[in-house]
Structure formats: C-alpha cells, structure tokens
Design a protein around this motif. Structure first.
Motif, mmCIF file in Angstrom:
data_model
loop_
_atom_site.group_PDB
_atom_site.id
_atom_site.type_symbol
_atom_site.label_atom_id
_atom_site.label_comp_id
_atom_site.label_asym_id
_atom_site.label_seq_id
_atom_site.Cartn_x
_atom_site.Cartn_y
_atom_site.Cartn_z
ATOM 1 N N SER A 164 118.185 -60.502 60.009
ATOM 2 C CA SER A 164 117.717 -60.209 59.018
ATOM 3 C C SER A 164 119.273 -59.993 58.699
ATOM 4 O O SER A 164 119.799 -59.854 60.032
ATOM 5 C CB SER A 164 116.941 -59.156 58.127
ATOM 6 O OG SER A 164 116.988 -58.336 59.610
ATOM 7 N N GLY A 165 119.865 -59.141 57.661
ATOM 8 C CA GLY A 165 121.080 -58.784 57.666
ATOM 9 C C GLY A 165 121.517 -59.419 56.079
ATOM 10 O O GLY A 165 121.338 -59.816 55.579
ATOM 11 N N ASP A 166 123.187 -59.245 55.873
ATOM 12 C CA ASP A 166 123.426 -59.208 54.764
ATOM 13 C C ASP A 166 124.142 -60.451 54.989
ATOM 14 O O ASP A 166 124.485 -61.117 53.627
ATOM 15 C CB ASP A 166 124.629 -58.262 54.563
ATOM 16 C CG ASP A 166 124.195 -56.821 54.083
ATOM 17 O OD1 ASP A 166 123.367 -56.493 53.607
ATOM 18 O OD2 ASP A 166 124.890 -55.857 54.342
ATOM 19 N N GLU A 167 124.708 -60.987 55.802
ATOM 20 C CA GLU A 167 125.360 -62.442 56.006
ATOM 21 C C GLU A 167 124.462 -63.262 55.735
ATOM 22 O O GLU A 167 124.534 -63.954 57.197
ATOM 23 C CB GLU A 167 126.197 -62.108 56.997
ATOM 24 C CG GLU A 167 127.790 -62.859 57.507
ATOM 25 C CD GLU A 167 128.403 -63.087 56.235
ATOM 26 O OE1 GLU A 167 128.243 -63.880 54.694
ATOM 27 O OE2 GLU A 167 129.547 -62.284 55.653
ATOM 28 N N LYS A 168 123.850 -63.465 54.883
ATOM 29 C CA LYS A 168 123.045 -64.705 54.766
ATOM 30 C C LYS A 168 123.606 -65.608 55.520
ATOM 31 O O LYS A 168 122.717 -67.150 56.183
ATOM 32 C CB LYS A 168 123.283 -64.862 53.378
ATOM 33 C CG LYS A 168 121.810 -63.743 52.752
ATOM 34 C CD LYS A 168 120.967 -63.217 53.571
ATOM 35 C CE LYS A 168 120.104 -61.949 52.662
ATOM 36 N NZ LYS A 168 118.996 -61.647 54.231
ATOM 37 N N ALA B 8 122.195 -69.700 61.747
ATOM 38 C CA ALA B 8 121.636 -69.173 63.777
ATOM 39 C C ALA B 8 120.065 -68.997 63.459
ATOM 40 O O ALA B 8 119.263 -69.396 64.189
ATOM 41 C CB ALA B 8 121.776 -67.574 63.698
ATOM 42 N N ALA B 9 119.675 -69.226 62.250
ATOM 43 C CA ALA B 9 117.914 -69.539 62.527
ATOM 44 C C ALA B 9 117.852 -70.060 62.946
ATOM 45 O O ALA B 9 116.400 -70.968 63.322
ATOM 46 C CB ALA B 9 117.291 -68.935 61.052
ATOM 47 N N ARG B 10 118.472 -71.904 62.221
ATOM 48 C CA ARG B 10 117.868 -72.932 61.840
ATOM 49 C C ARG B 10 118.613 -73.704 63.656
ATOM 50 O O ARG B 10 117.407 -74.194 63.908
ATOM 51 C CB ARG B 10 119.079 -73.465 61.061
ATOM 52 C CG ARG B 10 118.420 -73.617 60.150
ATOM 53 C CD ARG B 10 119.098 -74.283 58.585
ATOM 54 N NE ARG B 10 119.152 -73.833 57.247
ATOM 55 C CZ ARG B 10 119.184 -73.247 56.067
ATOM 56 N NH1 ARG B 10 121.269 -73.711 56.322
ATOM 57 N NH2 ARG B 10 119.430 -73.379 55.477
ATOM 58 N N PHE C 150 106.825 -72.225 58.114
ATOM 59 C CA PHE C 150 106.569 -71.318 56.764
ATOM 60 C C PHE C 150 106.983 -70.492 55.834
ATOM 61 O O PHE C 150 108.293 -70.442 56.534
ATOM 62 C CB PHE C 150 105.490 -70.596 57.602
ATOM 63 C CG PHE C 150 104.223 -71.381 58.810
ATOM 64 C CD1 PHE C 150 102.920 -72.310 57.625
ATOM 65 C CD2 PHE C 150 104.106 -71.242 59.861
ATOM 66 C CE1 PHE C 150 102.586 -72.362 58.799
ATOM 67 C CE2 PHE C 150 103.639 -71.594 60.514
ATOM 68 C CZ PHE C 150 102.526 -72.201 60.379
ATOM 69 N N THR C 151 106.581 -70.064 54.880
ATOM 70 C CA THR C 151 107.530 -69.055 53.994
ATOM 71 C C THR C 151 106.006 -67.903 53.535
ATOM 72 O O THR C 151 105.198 -68.402 54.350
ATOM 73 C CB THR C 151 107.316 -70.129 52.570
ATOM 74 O OG1 THR C 151 106.010 -70.103 52.105
ATOM 75 C CG2 THR C 151 108.601 -71.284 53.078
ATOM 76 N N ASN C 152 106.987 -66.859 52.959
ATOM 77 C CA ASN C 152 106.024 -65.739 52.801
ATOM 78 C C ASN C 152 104.681 -66.450 51.675
ATOM 79 O O ASN C 152 103.664 -65.588 52.170
ATOM 80 C CB ASN C 152 106.726 -64.865 52.021
ATOM 81 C CG ASN C 152 106.013 -63.636 51.777
ATOM 82 O OD1 ASN C 152 105.820 -63.218 52.483
ATOM 83 N ND2 ASN C 152 106.313 -63.497 50.040
ATOM 84 N N ASP C 153 105.036 -68.112 51.470
ATOM 85 C CA ASP C 153 103.277 -68.250 50.503
ATOM 86 C C ASP C 153 102.741 -68.636 51.492
ATOM 87 O O ASP C 153 100.829 -69.247 51.856
ATOM 88 C CB ASP C 153 104.024 -69.685 49.672
ATOM 89 C CG ASP C 153 104.480 -68.421 48.097
ATOM 90 O OD1 ASP C 153 104.672 -66.683 48.245
ATOM 91 O OD2 ASP C 153 105.144 -68.732 47.553
ATOM 92 N N PRO D 41 116.550 -65.479 54.727
ATOM 93 C CA PRO D 41 117.633 -66.234 54.335
ATOM 94 C C PRO D 41 117.863 -65.528 52.935
ATOM 95 O O PRO D 41 119.206 -65.912 52.813
ATOM 96 C CB PRO D 41 117.797 -67.768 54.480
ATOM 97 C CG PRO D 41 116.301 -67.785 53.980
ATOM 98 C CD PRO D 41 115.453 -67.023 54.878
ATOM 99 N N THR D 42 117.057 -65.415 52.245
ATOM 100 C CA THR D 42 117.513 -64.742 50.494
ATOM 101 C C THR D 42 116.917 -63.514 50.678
ATOM 102 O O THR D 42 117.098 -62.449 49.625
ATOM 103 C CB THR D 42 117.004 -65.524 49.751
ATOM 104 O OG1 THR D 42 114.920 -65.804 50.324
ATOM 105 C CG2 THR D 42 117.100 -67.332 49.754
ATOM 106 N N LEU D 43 116.014 -63.294 51.166
ATOM 107 C CA LEU D 43 115.216 -61.586 51.009
ATOM 108 C C LEU D 43 115.815 -60.879 51.631
ATOM 109 O O LEU D 43 116.356 -60.884 53.210
ATOM 110 C CB LEU D 43 113.511 -60.877 51.388
ATOM 111 C CG LEU D 43 112.904 -59.995 51.168
ATOM 112 C CD1 LEU D 43 112.447 -59.794 49.869
ATOM 113 C CD2 LEU D 43 111.875 -60.146 51.752
ATOM 114 N N ASP D 44 116.167 -58.984 51.298
ATOM 115 C CA ASP D 44 116.371 -58.142 52.356
ATOM 116 C C ASP D 44 115.278 -57.378 52.398
ATOM 117 O O ASP D 44 114.972 -56.680 51.517
ATOM 118 C CB ASP D 44 117.841 -57.360 51.337
ATOM 119 C CG ASP D 44 118.869 -58.218 50.961
ATOM 120 O OD1 ASP D 44 119.447 -58.813 52.274
ATOM 121 O OD2 ASP D 44 119.367 -58.373 49.481
#
Length: 350
Positions: free
Chosen positions: A25-29, A35-37, A56-59, A117-120
């Motif tokens: 997580s963090g500000d530098e998306k 890094a995540a990929r 998966f996603t949050n849904d 990637p989008t949620l803070d």
C-alpha cells in the motif's frame, strides 16, 4: 513479521524466498503496481499460470479466495493468490472472520498478496480495518510505497528519458518538476511526450524551452505564479493567471486552497527568519514539507522578501474571509476571488 521496504521486497523476489503474505500500500501507486505485478508473477512460478495464479478484487467471493489459497499448486512448488483493493468495511463480519482465520494458518505452498492500486488505506481506521491490518502484520510482510522525493524522482525520470534515447538536463528537470508536480505517473507521461518531441526534431536533449512550451502547469504551479505576481505588485499578470485557472475549469475552492498554502509558506518562512532561524526551519515541525518541501520553502523565501510579517498576517485574514464567502454566500465564486486578489495587492502594498 515486519514492515519491509521496496528494496527488501525485491530481494525476496530475486531470491525466490517468498513469505506467506504481503500487503502492498502507499501513495506512490505506479511503483506499487509494478512491484505487485512482479511479485504476483514470480511467486506463482513459471508454468501453468492459469492454475497457479489466482487474481481477485474486492468484489470477489471470500470463499473463492480461500479455496484458491488452500489449493495445492499444479505441477509447481508454489502458487499465488492476489486480492486488489480489499476493503474490510465492505465485508460482512462472517466473511471477514473467515479471511482472518485463513490468514492465521496459510499453507507454505501459497503466497497471499493484498495490494492497493487505487484504494488508500484510511488514516482513521474502523475496527474491521484494524483487525485486518493487525492480522496481516502477524501473518506476513507489509510494504509501504511513500511518495518519492526529489532525488528519487529525478533518478527514475532521468532513467526513463535515457531509455527512450533522450537526455534530461538539470535545469530541464527542475522546470518539469515545478510544472508537473511530483506524481510519478504524470512525470513519466510528460517525459515520454518531451522525448518524442525532441527526437522528432532530431535532438537528444530535452531543453528547458521544450518543457516550457509543452508541459501543462499544475493548479499549484499556476497559483504559485499568480501569487508571485501578487507579491511583486504585478496585478495584470495575477488576473491573467486567474483567468487561465477558470478557463481550465479549476474548482474555486481548490484555487483558494493553493493560494492559502502559498501564503502560509511565506508566513512560516518570514516568522522563522525574524526569529533568527533559517528559512528551512518550518520543515522541522511541519510534515507537509517532506519530500519537495525544501523547494516550497525556497520559493516562499524569495516571494516574501519584500513583505512584512504583519502584512502576511493580514493576507491570511483575507484568505479566511474569502473561504467563508465561497462556502457561505451566494456571490459568484469568480467575483470572490477577483475581489480577493485586489485586496491582497493592497495588503502587501501597505
């Protein structure tokens, strides 16, 4: 397990010594996404990604996530299950407890990745968020991606320009940073555009003139130019910059907020100097000056040279009055800001 840096994460990936869980997580998306990929790709092995890499996603259904985590890898030693932008507050208590129970006993053959990637992650956290983050910290590694500072940004953008066959001189970089801001994604996009332009002219060097001509100025930059005109008594230029901001459709409250930030910078610098300190002293107690803070304070010191502390205090009062007018009166926002500019000009003149 501890919080680790991006560099530590890269070492895990290079050594293929993956932990049971990672939370990114963090500000530098942009850096976070890369890094995540890379983590997801490498921790799921080289063969049969359709079986060993579950996205998966949050849904997504929590039972599906649990099934993917608990399943054995297919003809491989390791697999990965990744969930993007997971929001505990959106889950029922039963689903969250199911996930927390899973995190307490993760199999050695699976790496579970939560990435944002989008949620803070909220600063003020609900009980569900606190439970989730506590469980993640116990089960694996958390990796923070803070906003990059000037030196790191310059290194990355210089490397990006070189990758495209261009050179970015120090003066060009300073102008690009001041105009485009410190968002890495924006800087990369602007650098790509500038490289294409320079190469199209048969040149390798990105010049300051190219940056001036091609780079759109952020709201903060345009407001800074407007405030600098105000503090120098150049009323026509100040009104021209306000015209430009309205032409671009900027929100009046955002314009006022950026103006207030500039005047607060000048007030803090002037107060520090009159107390026998240096102009950079506010950086020691105000967190907003981290990263590019030195640049802001240097600009504030230059802009406030001809101003008095009492004059700046009066300007702050006028900014507060304008804020109340924007939020509580029926007057046209443009008239409020035009009136503010005229009053700020008078305030600094006497």
């Amino acid at each position: 397990m501890p919080t680790i840096t991006e560099q530590d994460l890269n070492k895990h990936i290079a050594a293929r010594g993956f932990g049971p869980l990672y939370l990114l997580s963090g500000d530098e998306k942009l850096t976070l996404k890369r890094a995540a990929r890379k983590l997801i790709e490498k921790s799921s092995g080289e063969g049969f990604p359709e079986f060993n890499r579950s996205i998966f996603t949050n849904d997504s259904d929590m039972e599906g996530v649990a099934a993917a985590v608990e399943a054995l890898p297919f003809m491989a030693e390791h697999k990965c299950a990744a969930v993007s932008d997971f929001d505990p507050d959106s889950k029922s208590s039963e689903d969250l407890e199911r996930l927390l129970s899973l995190m307490e006993d993760l199999p050695d053959t699976t790496t579970l990745v939560f990435w944002y990637p989008t949620l803070d992650i909220p600063a003020k956290r609900s009980p569900k968020w606190r439970k989730f983050l506590e469980a993640a910290g116990k089960a694996g590694y958390t990796v923070d991606f803070p906003r990059l500072n000037g030196a790191d940004l310059r290194r990355l953008i210089k490397k990006e320009a070189e990758r495209q066959g261009c050179e970015l001189a120090p003066k060009s970089w300073e102008k690009l940073l001041s105009y485009a801001g410190s968002d890495l994604h924006t800087l990369r996009s602007e650098t790509e555009k500038l490289c294409a332009y320079a190469l199209g002219l048969g040149q390798k060097e990105i010049t300051p003139a190219m940056v001036e001509e091609l780079t759109p100025k952020s709201t903060e930059t345009t407001v800074f130019i407007m405030v600098r005109a105000l503090t120098s008594g150049r009323y026509e230029e100040a009104y021209n910059q306000l015209d430009l901001l309205f032409y671009r459709g900027e929100e009046p409250i955002a314009i006022l907020g950026a103006m207030a930030a500039s005047y607060i910078d000048m007030y803090r610098v002037k107060a520090a100097l009159e107390s026998g300190l240096t102009g950079s002293a506010p950086a020691e107690y105000a967190s907003e000056y981290k990263g590019r803070g030195g640049f802001r304070l240097q600009n504030a010191e230059r802009s406030s040279k001809k101003l008095t502390l009492s004059g700046l205090r009066r300007c702050l009062d006028l900014l507060l009055e304008a804020d109340l007018s924007l939020k509580g009166s029926k007057m046209e926002p443009r008239l409020v800001l035009e009136g503010l500019i005229s009053r700020l000009l008078l305030a600094v003149q006497g």
